[in-house]
Design a protein around this motif. Structure first.
Motif, PDB file in Angstrom:
ATOM      1  N   ARG A   1      48.907 -22.960   8.883  1.00 41.11           N
ATOM      2  CA  ARG A   1      50.135 -22.380   8.347  1.00 41.11           C
ATOM      3  C   ARG A   1      50.575 -23.116   7.082  1.00 41.11           C
ATOM      4  O   ARG A   1      50.946 -22.485   6.082  1.00 41.11           O
TER       5      ARG A   1
ATOM      6  N   SER B   1      53.850 -16.906  12.351  1.00 43.53           N
ATOM      7  CA  SER B   1      52.455 -16.474  12.225  1.00 43.53           C
ATOM      8  C   SER B   1      51.934 -16.807  10.826  1.00 43.53           C
ATOM      9  O   SER B   1      52.699 -17.169   9.918  1.00 43.53           O
TER      10      SER B   1
ATOM     11  N   GLU C   1      50.876 -14.582   8.807  1.00 40.65           N
ATOM     12  CA  GLU C   1      51.491 -13.561   7.950  1.00 40.65           C
ATOM     13  C   GLU C   1      52.928 -13.944   7.579  1.00 40.65           C
ATOM     14  O   GLU C   1      53.361 -13.721   6.440  1.00 40.65           O
ATOM     15  N   ASP C   2      53.644 -14.543   8.520  1.00 42.63           N
ATOM     16  CA  ASP C   2      54.981 -15.056   8.213  1.00 42.63           C
ATOM     17  C   ASP C   2      54.912 -16.069   7.077  1.00 42.63           C
ATOM     18  O   ASP C   2      55.747 -16.051   6.158  1.00 42.63           O
TER      19      ASP C   2
ATOM     20  N   GLU D   1      61.615  -8.292   0.209  1.00 53.43           N
ATOM     21  CA  GLU D   1      61.274  -8.825   1.525  1.00 53.43           C
ATOM     22  C   GLU D   1      62.350  -9.792   2.009  1.00 53.43           C
ATOM     23  O   GLU D   1      62.850 -10.615   1.236  1.00 53.43           O
TER      24      GLU D   1
ATOM     25  N   GLU E   1      52.650 -16.428   4.790  1.00 51.20           N
ATOM     26  CA  GLU E   1      52.346 -15.767   3.511  1.00 51.20           C
ATOM     27  C   GLU E   1      53.621 -15.182   2.908  1.00 51.20           C
ATOM     28  O   GLU E   1      53.860 -15.290   1.698  1.00 51.20           O
ATOM     29  N   MET E   2      54.462 -14.576   3.749  1.00 46.70           N
ATOM     30  CA  MET E   2      55.720 -14.017   3.257  1.00 46.70           C
ATOM     31  C   MET E   2      56.652 -15.116   2.753  1.00 46.70           C
ATOM     32  O   MET E   2      57.289 -14.965   1.697  1.00 46.70           O
TER      33      MET E   2
END
Length: 410
Positions: free
Chosen positions: A286, A388, A390-391, A16, A393-394
């Motif tokens: 976040r 976000s 999801e960002d 990733e 989490e990455m």
């Protein structure tokens, strides 16, 4: 035993690469843009250039920020750094005076102390990234003022801190550049000390490019601050200010060190302040995703938030304690290669905004081994609201992966 599917997923995650921009802020809201345009169309940008009996945007902003924090008085100024220097002058700090402050902070804090000719006395940091209260108690007899930095949004036990300072008659100025919207046990950040300073620079919690606030319940200190900021004798055009007779007591003895906020920036800020609670909730969502994702990483120590702290997670920090410089730099390099921008406070040379108490050669300092160990391990990451969930989490997956790989390498 790892299945083929699990192995493929692990391999995919290890490749990733994050594509977000760590310096990209949210757009200025449409209502703030409209308010700014209205000010430009009026031509009345200077805060005192207002019609008879009219309150300009800067005066209205001060009223509103005072109400948000619960302070009696508020002054809008050109920057958070200016607010700190102004507060020191307003409290009578003079050249040669010593001022206590955090060893873990950003350069504008000791810079503000040096700007009035005073001398910083650095106080250590704990693994919770707050001021070391034992070290503060040991140094409390060295100064009459503490410039307390809530560095990177970490708030110390303010009840214990104020007990130490009150016992020594130390006046506390709070640097709340990273804690606007936060607090301690239900008390807003900035409301424990005699004065508090905030920043509205682009990377803070409301954005006017540059700007700041100074709040206080002390009428004489605030009257001096307003005159210092460049009010001339127009102090009656302030709405969140002491009574005119207070200015009469101080106006002939207080210099003009201009640092006013203008109506244009004030107009941009007022709509943003109305959404501050929503922004704080978004940041914390976040921050908490990243924090949870980093927990349990070999060799990495997360900074847990204590009971009583109401934080604003606009950035996150973790510790790589007792790691070699080479290994920390390898983590930074590997994360950077995957799009994750980390800042390290332990480097010998300042990089971007990172620096240490021994970086500021204009200020005397003594070695603090416990603090040096912690500073060497602090790694920092911004969390813009353009990211976000999801960002985030990455981001946690990437950092966890690269820290684990370097930690486990021979």
């Amino acid at each position: 035993m790892t299945t083929n599917a699990e192995g493929a997923m692990s391999e995919s995650m290890s490749q990733e690469v994050f594509s977000g921009n760590f310096t990209q802020q949210e757009p200025i809201p449409e209502d703030a843009i409209a308010a700014a345009v209205a000010v430009m169309q009026s031509g009345r940008l200077h805060r005192y250039n207002v019609a008879l009996e009219e309150l300009g945007e800067a005066a209205l902003l001060e009223q509103e920020f005072a109400a948000i924090t619960g302070a009696k008085f508020c002054l809008a100024v050109a920057s958070g750094g200016y607010a700190m220097g102004c507060a020191l002058r307003a409290l009578g700090v003079k050249p040669g005076d010593k001022v206590l402050t955090n060893a873990f902070t950003l350069a504008p804090v000791p810079g503000a102390i040096a700007s009035v000719g005073a001398v910083p006395v650095f106080v250590g940091v704990t693994e919770g990234l707050v001021i070391d209260l034992d070290d503060l108690a040991a140094k409390a007899d060295q100064a009459d003022v503490l410039m307390l930095s809530h560095m990177r949004g970490h708030i110390a036990d303010m009840d214990a801190l104020m007990a130490i300072c009150d016992a020594q008659n130390i006046k506390v100025i709070e640097d709340c550049a990273h804690t606007m919207g936060g607090g301690w046990r239900g008390v807003a950040s900035g409301r424990h000390g005699v004065m508090a300073c905030y920043s509205t620079q682009t990377y803070k919690h409301v954005n006017s490019g540059e700007g700041g606030f100074l709040i206080s319940d002390d009428e004489e200190a605030m009257a001096r601050a307003i005159i210092l900021s460049g009010s001339y004798m127009l102090y009656e055009r302030h709405a969140a200010a002491p009574a005119p007779e207070v200015f009469e007591r101080v106006k002939y003895h207080t210099p003009n060190v201009s640092g006013r906020m203008d109506n244009l920036r004030a107009a941009i800020l007022r709509p943003q302040l109305r959404k501050l609670d929503q922004q704080v909730a978004a940041w914390n969502a976040r921050h908490d995703v990243v924090l949870q994702g980093l927990r349990g990483t070999p060799g990495l120590q997360v900074v847990e938030r204590p009971d009583g702290e109401e934080y604003v997670g606009s950035s996150i920090q973790f510790l790589l304690l007792d790691w070699s410089e080479a290994k920390i730099n390898e983590v930074l390099r590997r994360c950077g290669a995957r799009g994750v921008e980390l800042k390290w406070f332990g480097g010998a040379e300042p990089v971007a905004f990172t620096s240490r108490y021994d970086s500021w050669r204009y200020a005397p300092s003594e070695a603090m081994p416990k603090t040096d160990r912690i500073l060497k391990g602090i790694v920092d990451m911004r969390i813009p609201l353009t990211f976000s969930i999801e960002d985030c989490e990455m981001l946690a997956r990437i950092v966890k992966s690269e820290v684990s790989a370097v930690y486990q390498a021979e």
